[in-house]
Each structure stands twice: as C-alpha cells, then as structure tokens.
Design a protein around this motif. Sequence first.
Motif, PDB file in Angstrom:
ATOM      1  N   LEU A 256       0.768  -1.391  -0.124  1.00  8.89           N
ATOM      2  CA  LEU A 256      -0.101   0.209   0.123  1.00  8.89           C
ATOM      3  C   LEU A 256       0.854   1.327   0.139  1.00  8.89           C
ATOM      4  O   LEU A 256       0.345   2.283  -0.558  1.00  8.89           O
ATOM      5  N   ILE A 257       1.983   1.098   0.399  1.00 15.43           N
ATOM      6  CA  ILE A 257       2.757   2.619   0.480  1.00 15.43           C
ATOM      7  C   ILE A 257       3.960   2.412  -0.641  1.00 15.43           C
ATOM      8  O   ILE A 257       4.734   3.625  -0.910  1.00 15.43           O
ATOM      9  N   MET A 258       4.220   1.222  -1.349  1.00 15.73           N
ATOM     10  CA  MET A 258       5.163   1.303  -2.370  1.00 15.73           C
ATOM     11  C   MET A 258       4.403   0.160  -3.422  1.00 15.73           C
ATOM     12  O   MET A 258       4.489  -0.813  -3.104  1.00 15.73           O
ATOM     13  N   SER A 259       4.161   0.901  -4.717  1.00 10.78           N
ATOM     14  CA  SER A 259       3.841  -0.064  -5.530  1.00 10.78           C
ATOM     15  C   SER A 259       4.123   0.664  -7.070  1.00 10.78           C
ATOM     16  O   SER A 259       3.580   1.661  -7.283  1.00 10.78           O
ATOM     17  N   GLY A 260       4.449  -0.365  -7.855  1.00 11.84           N
ATOM     18  CA  GLY A 260       4.784   0.250  -9.075  1.00 11.84           C
ATOM     19  C   GLY A 260       5.884   1.353  -9.187  1.00 11.84           C
ATOM     20  O   GLY A 260       5.570   2.204 -10.259  1.00 11.84           O
ATOM     21  N   GLU A 343       6.691  28.192  -6.641  1.00 11.13           N
ATOM     22  CA  GLU A 343       7.663  27.420  -6.484  1.00 11.13           C
ATOM     23  C   GLU A 343       6.930  25.989  -5.981  1.00 11.13           C
ATOM     24  O   GLU A 343       5.984  25.858  -5.403  1.00 11.13           O
ATOM     25  N   GLU A 344       7.977  24.973  -6.574  1.00  7.94           N
ATOM     26  CA  GLU A 344       7.311  23.827  -6.101  1.00  7.94           C
ATOM     27  C   GLU A 344       7.619  23.376  -4.750  1.00  7.94           C
ATOM     28  O   GLU A 344       8.408  23.726  -4.072  1.00  7.94           O
ATOM     29  N   VAL A 345       6.379  22.588  -4.497  1.00  6.68           N
ATOM     30  CA  VAL A 345       6.303  22.109  -2.902  1.00  6.68           C
ATOM     31  C   VAL A 345       7.101  20.825  -2.788  1.00  6.68           C
ATOM     32  O   VAL A 345       6.770  20.021  -3.582  1.00  6.68           O
ATOM     33  N   ILE A 346       7.822  20.863  -1.748  1.00  6.38           N
ATOM     34  CA  ILE A 346       8.790  19.729  -1.471  1.00  6.38           C
ATOM     35  C   ILE A 346       7.976  19.076  -0.183  1.00  6.38           C
ATOM     36  O   ILE A 346       8.074  19.632   0.936  1.00  6.38           O
ATOM     37  N   ASN A 347       7.515  17.999  -0.402  1.00 10.59           N
ATOM     38  CA  ASN A 347       6.444  17.339   0.784  1.00 10.59           C
ATOM     39  C   ASN A 347       7.651  16.299   1.556  1.00 10.59           C
ATOM     40  O   ASN A 347       8.453  15.994   0.703  1.00 10.59           O
ATOM     41  N   GLU A 348       7.452  16.110   2.718  1.00 11.41           N
ATOM     42  CA  GLU A 348       8.031  15.140   3.358  1.00 11.41           C
ATOM     43  C   GLU A 348       7.158  13.894   3.755  1.00 11.41           C
ATOM     44  O   GLU A 348       5.897  14.227   3.993  1.00 11.41           O
ATOM     45  N   GLY A 349       7.980  12.687   3.881  1.00  8.00           N
ATOM     46  CA  GLY A 349       6.649  11.741   4.214  1.00  8.00           C
ATOM     47  C   GLY A 349       7.499  10.378   4.504  1.00  8.00           C
ATOM     48  O   GLY A 349       8.720  10.411   4.411  1.00  8.00           O
ATOM     49  N   ASP A 350       6.827   9.751   5.153  1.00  2.00           N
ATOM     50  CA  ASP A 350       7.271   8.333   5.645  1.00  2.00           C
ATOM     51  C   ASP A 350       5.966   7.359   5.710  1.00  2.00           C
ATOM     52  O   ASP A 350       5.036   7.743   5.840  1.00  2.00           O
ATOM     53  N   GLY A 351       6.662   5.983   5.779  1.00  4.91           N
ATOM     54  CA  GLY A 351       5.383   5.129   5.932  1.00  4.91           C
ATOM     55  C   GLY A 351       5.883   3.384   6.143  1.00  4.91           C
ATOM     56  O   GLY A 351       7.022   3.358   6.023  1.00  4.91           O
ATOM     57  N   TRP A 352       4.885   2.930   6.866  1.00  7.09           N
ATOM     58  CA  TRP A 352       5.436   1.528   6.979  1.00  7.09           C
ATOM     59  C   TRP A 352       4.084   0.529   6.696  1.00  7.09           C
ATOM     60  O   TRP A 352       3.040   0.991   6.643  1.00  7.09           O
TER      61      TRP A 352
END
Length: 703
Positions: A256-260, A343-352
């Motif tokens: 769900l957090i990483m695919s394709g 200006e392009e928005v730089i998002n920050e994130g993490d997941g498990w």
Amino acid sequence: MKYLRRGYQQATPFVLGIGQRRVGDGFQRFGLISSTILCTTVLATGLMIFPQGVLAQDWVPELQEVSGETRGRSDPIIIALPGDLDSSVLSRLAVELDDIDVTAFAVTEPGRITINPPEALSTGEHVVRLIERGEDGSILERGAWFLEIRHSELIRDLSATADLAGEVNGRVLDGGIDTPPQHVTAESGGNFEGAAGDENWRVSLQGNYLYNSQLELGLDNRNFDFGEYRLDGDFENEDFFAGLTAGNHDTGIDSLIMSGFNRRGVSLRAGTADDRISATAFMLRTESLVGTRHVLGISHDEDRIEGASVSVRPIEALQDNIVLTGTYYNGEGSDGGFGIGTEEVINEGDGWSVAADTLWFDESLRIRGELAEATFDFDGKDEGFAAETANAYSVLASLEPFRGATLGDSIVNWTFGVQRDQVDTFFQSLANPSLQADRETTTFFTDFFWDEFAAQLRVDHQLNNVDDLDFLPTDRTINVYFNGNYTPFVEPLEDGSLPWYGQPFFGLTVSVNDIERVETSSDFPEDDADNQSRSVTLSTGSSYETWSWNLSHTLYTFEDQTAFSSDSINNNTGLSGYFLIQDWLTLSPSVQYDVFEDKDLGKTNRTINLGISSDITVIPEVLTASLSYNMNVRTGDGDTPDSSSFGGEVVWTLRDPEPNKLGIALAFNGFIQETRNDDFESLEDDVQYQAFTTLRLSLPVSY
C-alpha cells in the motif's frame, strides 16, 4: 544421452557400455560386457546396445584437449582416432553436437576428425557424440563427451547485443505549414544490452539512447543522450544470494505504501538460497528521470526516498505457503503541487506496512492481509500545518475450486474472491502516488477460462469521506465490469479450407458506473450528485485463409438526475477488414460511424470516418510501398471542420540488416491534409503537405 535401438526377435549376443572415464575436458564411456539375452524390444537409456560381431570393438576415440586453459566458442573440436583405423570405418562415422548431426561440418582424415561448428557455440555445457553406423542399420556410440565452453578462465558467459537505427531526412517539398522543421534533420535511437557471468555470479547492463539533430527535441536539450539504463549484479551459492541494481528500475515491492515505483536509484537485495529470508534496501529518486543529468538519481536529499523491505517464511514446514513482509520508507519529494510564487512544494513523508500472504489446499485458496500507515506533509516540509498521519488496510481472499481439473479434455480455470480495502482520507505515500485515497471499497471478482470461452466479472462498492469529515460530502459509487469472449473451434474442410463462416469470434463488454451522494457537506448542503453511466460493446468477426473482418458496436449512455450535466446517448459502430489480394498486395479498409445525442439540448452530431491502407511489394525484399487514405466527415448541429488526408512511403532496400552487418535503405515519404468547412474559420491553411527523402541505417549488433 538416449538412443532408441533396434528390436531383436531372437537370441542375439550384444554388449553394454557400462562405464565412463575422463578424457581431456570431457568424458568417454568404456567397459564392455558380453552377454546373450532374449528380448523383443530394447530401449537403451544411457547405454550402448548393438549386435556383437556386426561392428568391430577394438578401438577407442579420444577427445583432444585445447591448447589454452579453456575451450572457446569458436575453437574446433578434434576427436583423435587410431592411426591404423580401416578407411571403411571412417565412412561410417557420424558426429552429433547437442543431438544435432554436424557430420557435414566435420573433416575426417586418418587419425582425427575435426568439427568446425557452423557458428560460434553458446557458452555453457554441450555434448559431442561419435557414432558408428553398421551396414545392417545398427548403431554404436563410440564416444560421448561433455564440453564446457567458456569465454575465459574467469568469465564463462559474455554477450553483447544492440539494435541501432537512424535516419537522415531531407525535406524536398512543403506547403501550408507555419513552422516547418529544418530542411535536413537526423535522428537515431536504439537499445543495448551486455552481460557477463559464471556459475555463481552475473553482471548485466541494459539501456537505450536517443540522438536528434534538432536540439529542442533532444533529451534535456542535448543532441545525444542516454535515456534509461540499468546495471544489475547478482551472486548466488548454496547458502545465500545477493544482488545490486543501479539505474532505472522497479524494486518489485508491492504494498500500500510502495507499488509500481519505477525510478532511478540504487537497491540492494540479499537472502537465503531457500528463500526463507529475503530483504531489499533501496534509495530512489521520487521523480521520473531520463537522460544522464543525474547519473544515479540520488544526489539530492529533497528528491529521494530510502527504505527497506524484509520477507520471512517463518514456518519451515509451510515455507511455500506463508510469507510475512514488512516495508518502511522515508524521504522527500514533490507531489506536483506549487506554492506561492509558483515554487514547487517539497513534501516530506514516511510510511510502513506489514503484510501476510498465505496459500492453502495445494495453492487453491489464497488469503492475504496488509496494514499500513503513512505520514505526509501536504503543504511542504517546515511550512504551515503539521504532517498528517493516516492508515490503510487491505484484505483479500480468493479461491480456485477446480485447480488442475479438466472438462472435456480442456483445463478449467475458475477463480473467485472478495477484497476489502480502506484508505483513509489523508493517506498519501511518496512511493505510491497513484493510490486512490479516501475510499472504502468492497470488491467481488471472478475469472473463468475454459477451452474456447473466457469471462471476467468485477463488482465494486465504494464510499468516500472515510474520516467522516463534516466539510466533505459522502458519495457511494458502484462499478460493474464484465468482459466475455467466445472463439469456437472450427474443423477445416477436407480440402483444408474453412467453411463459409470462417473462424469466428464473439465478444461482449459491459460496464456500469453509478454515483449517488448519501450525505452532503456542511459547507455546501445544496450540492448533490446522482448520475449513472453505462456502456455495452458487442464485437464479432471471422478469419479466413486470405482475409478477415471485424464488426463492433458500442452504446454509451449518461444520465444525471441532478440536471448538473446534460444527459446523452452515444452510438459508435466500426467495421474493418484485412485482404490479401495477391502475394504483393494487401488492403486494410475501415469505416466508423458515430452518433452523439445531447438529450437536454436536443442536438445530434454525426461523424463518419473512412480509411484504407495498403502494402505493396514491387520487388520482393527490395522495393516496397505503403499508402493510406483517411476521410473524416462531420454533420449535424455542431460546427466542426471536415478533413481528409493521404500519406505514403516508398522504400528501396539496398541491403537488409543482418547481425553485425549494416542495413541500408532509401525512402520517399510524405503526406497531404485538407481541412474544409464553409462555416469554420481557421488560422491554419486549408491544405498542408510535406515530402521527404530519407536515408535509413540499421545495425543489429550481436556478440
């Protein structure tokens, strides 16, 4: 090494070769035992069986060793024979290489046989056999050897391939085009791949390139650049495996957090040889890259993610049935949004995420579950609001009740199941940007394949506003999709031709989408949504020896109960065919008729599209031509232009491309397009045309 020997109807003495010994870099069978056995049919598997006395047994061939440390791909294969061997025996000898008779490529002379393979052998293991044929048809395998072909002592396998192509275009004619291209342009593109390895390791490189003489059309405003590339290195022994990949690639992680997630970067993988434990660590860029502007793609902290995935099969007795997987990532990147000042928005994130995937009852039942959590800063790191944390889960159960069963001598494959997904309203992952958030979905699906029939059915029930927020509306969406195909087997007639109806096929596709607002938002309580769209496509056709046809009709309807959008009906009918008129001429005509009705406005638009294309062979493999014509006519209440176009190409092949040999061809191609409508004004000319002469070069490289 198996041979089918002759059957014997009487007591016949015969001998068995029962041993083998090393000879040079191969082996040779030896050892003879004489016996008399009464048998009706003899099958020899790995043994020599022949009537005693028919063939002489008093000589043994030897495989001559190579002069170097390894046997190369093009080294001749030399079999040493006794110097005093009778010449009549030489005429009865035959040589097989990998069960293929290569006697025609062998030079037989007193004391030796030299085999020069017609092309370089592939690396790896090959088998050479020397056979003597008796006058009565009996066969004796005089020798058999395994050959280990290597590129060098350190490298067994080494290969390189490339498919290079390019052309130079000269514009000789044009009209009606405001910004025509340069008079002379050149472009080229191709793929390449190389690999080297041994028994336990392998390294490979693959990629592509692009050249364009027009700088504005090149990658990153460069005339020449490599597009995507990938380097792989793998090692494996009896206990573990390890590998590294650098460049554009997908790690293969599906959660769900990483695919394709196919991006440029670096990943490492390792695990046990029995696959009980495996792990993948990755560092990837968040945006897609082509060209060599960023070689590895991981040089910027603001545009990359890193993480790892670990899979474990915890129960040894069920290691093929249960696998547990955990995945984690963190990083920074842009989701495509822009802030103040563009200006392009730089998002920050993490997941498990953690997932369990299981198989039961000989893999006929699959049960899978996954739970994930993601944190995402929507307005940019260190800006405005704090990051949002959201959850998601997925549960799947599918059953294949007749796995491996047959019906009417054909395999039956029937799978049905149910899946439940819930993705919170603010669930967002940098490593899975295509995941649709804010949905509770229950899906029923079934797939059926049997002989001449295949069908798939999928039904989705979906609710949004998972977090029950007052300022968001809640909609219910129901999607139904069905696709079925039937291709009956037709027995040819006695003369080999097909019946008048040919080889037919039938298809049906149905889709339904129903959206209903079950709760309005507190901010806009008057807003409503209630619409349905439906489509049905029927298709049929048939194939014959020299022609085929295909007919389809699609009915699409849209109804909006809130009157926000116009209700409409769209009918589209298409008919196409393929005809092999002669060996030198093929025709492919097509016609499409489309009727669009706006029921609220009472307007109807009709479109007819006619097309025909042909391929002509003037001189086989030397001079060919292709022509195409298309006409688009629109009538009804709309004010749209009609158009017609004609294009074609004539190609003179000077030399066909062959491995490591340049292919050369000259071509003349062009098109003319006319746009016309008395009531339609356009800034472009009514007639536009161009013509080019082209030099084409192609080179397939193989080593």
